[in-house]
Design a protein around this motif. Structure first.
Motif, PDB file in Angstrom:
ATOM      1  N   ALA A 150      60.307  54.998 -10.946  1.00 52.79           N
ATOM      2  CA  ALA A 150      60.716  55.406  -9.608  1.00 52.79           C
ATOM      3  C   ALA A 150      61.624  54.316  -9.060  1.00 52.79           C
ATOM      4  CB  ALA A 150      59.507  55.604  -8.705  1.00 52.79           C
ATOM      5  N   ILE A 151      62.780  54.722  -8.555  1.00 47.52           N
ATOM      6  CA  ILE A 151      63.720  53.793  -7.932  1.00 47.52           C
ATOM      7  C   ILE A 151      63.816  54.177  -6.468  1.00 47.52           C
ATOM      8  CG2 ILE A 151      66.095  52.945  -7.879  1.00 47.52           C
ATOM      9  CD1 ILE A 151      66.275  53.725 -10.880  1.00 47.52           C
ATOM     10  N   CYS A 152      63.465  53.239  -5.595  1.00 46.95           N
ATOM     11  CA  CYS A 152      63.462  53.506  -4.161  1.00 46.95           C
ATOM     12  C   CYS A 152      64.358  52.488  -3.460  1.00 46.95           C
ATOM     13  CB  CYS A 152      62.041  53.428  -3.609  1.00 46.95           C
ATOM     14  SG  CYS A 152      61.957  53.799  -1.837  1.00 46.95           S
ATOM     15  N   ALA A 153      65.383  52.998  -2.818  1.00 50.09           N
ATOM     16  CA  ALA A 153      66.305  52.137  -2.075  1.00 50.09           C
ATOM     17  C   ALA A 153      66.241  52.458  -0.581  1.00 50.09           C
ATOM     18  CB  ALA A 153      67.719  52.309  -2.616  1.00 50.09           C
ATOM     19  N   SER A 154      65.076  52.903  -0.100  1.00 49.96           N
ATOM     20  CA  SER A 154      64.954  53.345   1.292  1.00 49.96           C
ATOM     21  C   SER A 154      64.576  52.222   2.251  1.00 49.96           C
ATOM     22  CB  SER A 154      63.920  54.469   1.396  1.00 49.96           C
ATOM     23  OG  SER A 154      62.631  53.972   1.079  1.00 49.96           O
ATOM     24  N   GLY A 155      64.736  50.998   1.841  1.00 48.01           N
ATOM     25  CA  GLY A 155      64.441  49.873   2.717  1.00 48.01           C
ATOM     26  C   GLY A 155      65.540  48.841   2.594  1.00 48.01           C
ATOM     27  N   PRO A 156      65.226  47.604   2.932  1.00 45.38           N
ATOM     28  CA  PRO A 156      66.242  46.558   2.878  1.00 45.38           C
ATOM     29  C   PRO A 156      66.615  46.144   1.456  1.00 45.38           C
ATOM     30  CG  PRO A 156      64.115  45.612   3.396  1.00 45.38           C
ATOM     31  CD  PRO A 156      63.944  47.108   3.395  1.00 45.38           C
ATOM     32  N   ASN A 157      65.861  46.613   0.503  1.00 41.87           N
ATOM     33  CA  ASN A 157      66.113  46.244  -0.898  1.00 41.87           C
ATOM     34  C   ASN A 157      65.755  47.425  -1.796  1.00 41.87           C
ATOM     35  OD1 ASN A 157      63.322  46.159  -0.547  1.00 41.87           O
ATOM     36  ND2 ASN A 157      63.075  44.645  -2.143  1.00 41.87           N
ATOM     37  N   THR A 158      66.030  47.278  -3.084  1.00 39.61           N
ATOM     38  CA  THR A 158      65.670  48.302  -4.057  1.00 39.61           C
ATOM     39  C   THR A 158      64.360  47.914  -4.727  1.00 39.61           C
ATOM     40  OG1 THR A 158      67.983  48.844  -4.454  1.00 39.61           O
ATOM     41  CG2 THR A 158      66.417  49.498  -6.147  1.00 39.61           C
TER      42      THR A 158
END
Length: 180
Positions: A146-154
């Motif tokens: 899972a790759i999540c970029a929904s914040g200040p970082n990935t």
């Protein structure tokens, strides 16, 4: 890129350390073993002792500014020990605060649960962490990576050793993007 691998003095799943370490080397990065104590760490092959590895820096002598990204290998005992160490939790949280990419596999998200950085994030892990991740405000998915970029970082996460090939390809790619 200088990549911190944060592990406890014992309990890391060896293959979850060595395969990502090699992936960083193969991507022309510089992996550094960071632990709560100096000396050597004891890795495991599930419940059996594996090899020992020299610590490059302990948490009293290094900080987030020394690295471009963080990898959190799993094993059950490793992240359980890390989440009980305030310095380790602060170190992991610091990568989120600084907007630097983080990768975690298997049980490693336990440290991130403790760091309170999963709210609004989508991630995967070993299935037994599902409830902990949800209680920490994250969305748990049963996927190889899972790759999540929904914040200040990935944040790149994976479930288990069987997913290492996909995990290594995903996090090295994301780390390279962040460095560009």
């Amino acid at each position: 890129m200088r990549i911190a691998f944060l592990v406890a003095p014992e309990g890391v799943e060896q293959i979850e350390l060595t395969d990502p370490w090699q992936a960083v080397l193969d991507a022309d990065g510089t992996p550094r073993l960071v632990s709560t104590k100096s000396g050597r760490i004891q890795a495991f092959h599930h419940l059996d002792k594996g090899d020992t590895f020299a610590v490059d820096a302990d948490l009293d002598h290094t900080g987030v500014d020394d690295y471009d990204a963080l990898v959190l290998p799993g094993g059950v005992a490793n992240p359980d020990a890390l989440r009980m160490d305030e310095r380790a939790v602060a170190f992991a949280k610091g990568f989120f605060d600084a907007g630097k990419p983080v990768a975690a596999i298997c049980h490693a998200p336990w440290t991130l649960v403790e760091a309170d950085v999963l709210r609004g994030r989508t991630l995967t892990s070993w299935p037994s962490l599902r409830t902990d991740i949800r209680n920490a405000g994250g969305t748990w998915v049963d996927e190889r990576v899972a790759i999540c970029a929904s914040g200040p970082n990935t944040l790149v996460t994976s479930r288990k050793p069987g997913d290492l090939e996909a995990f290594c390809a995903a996090f090295t790619g994301e780390f390279e993007k962040a460095a560009a």
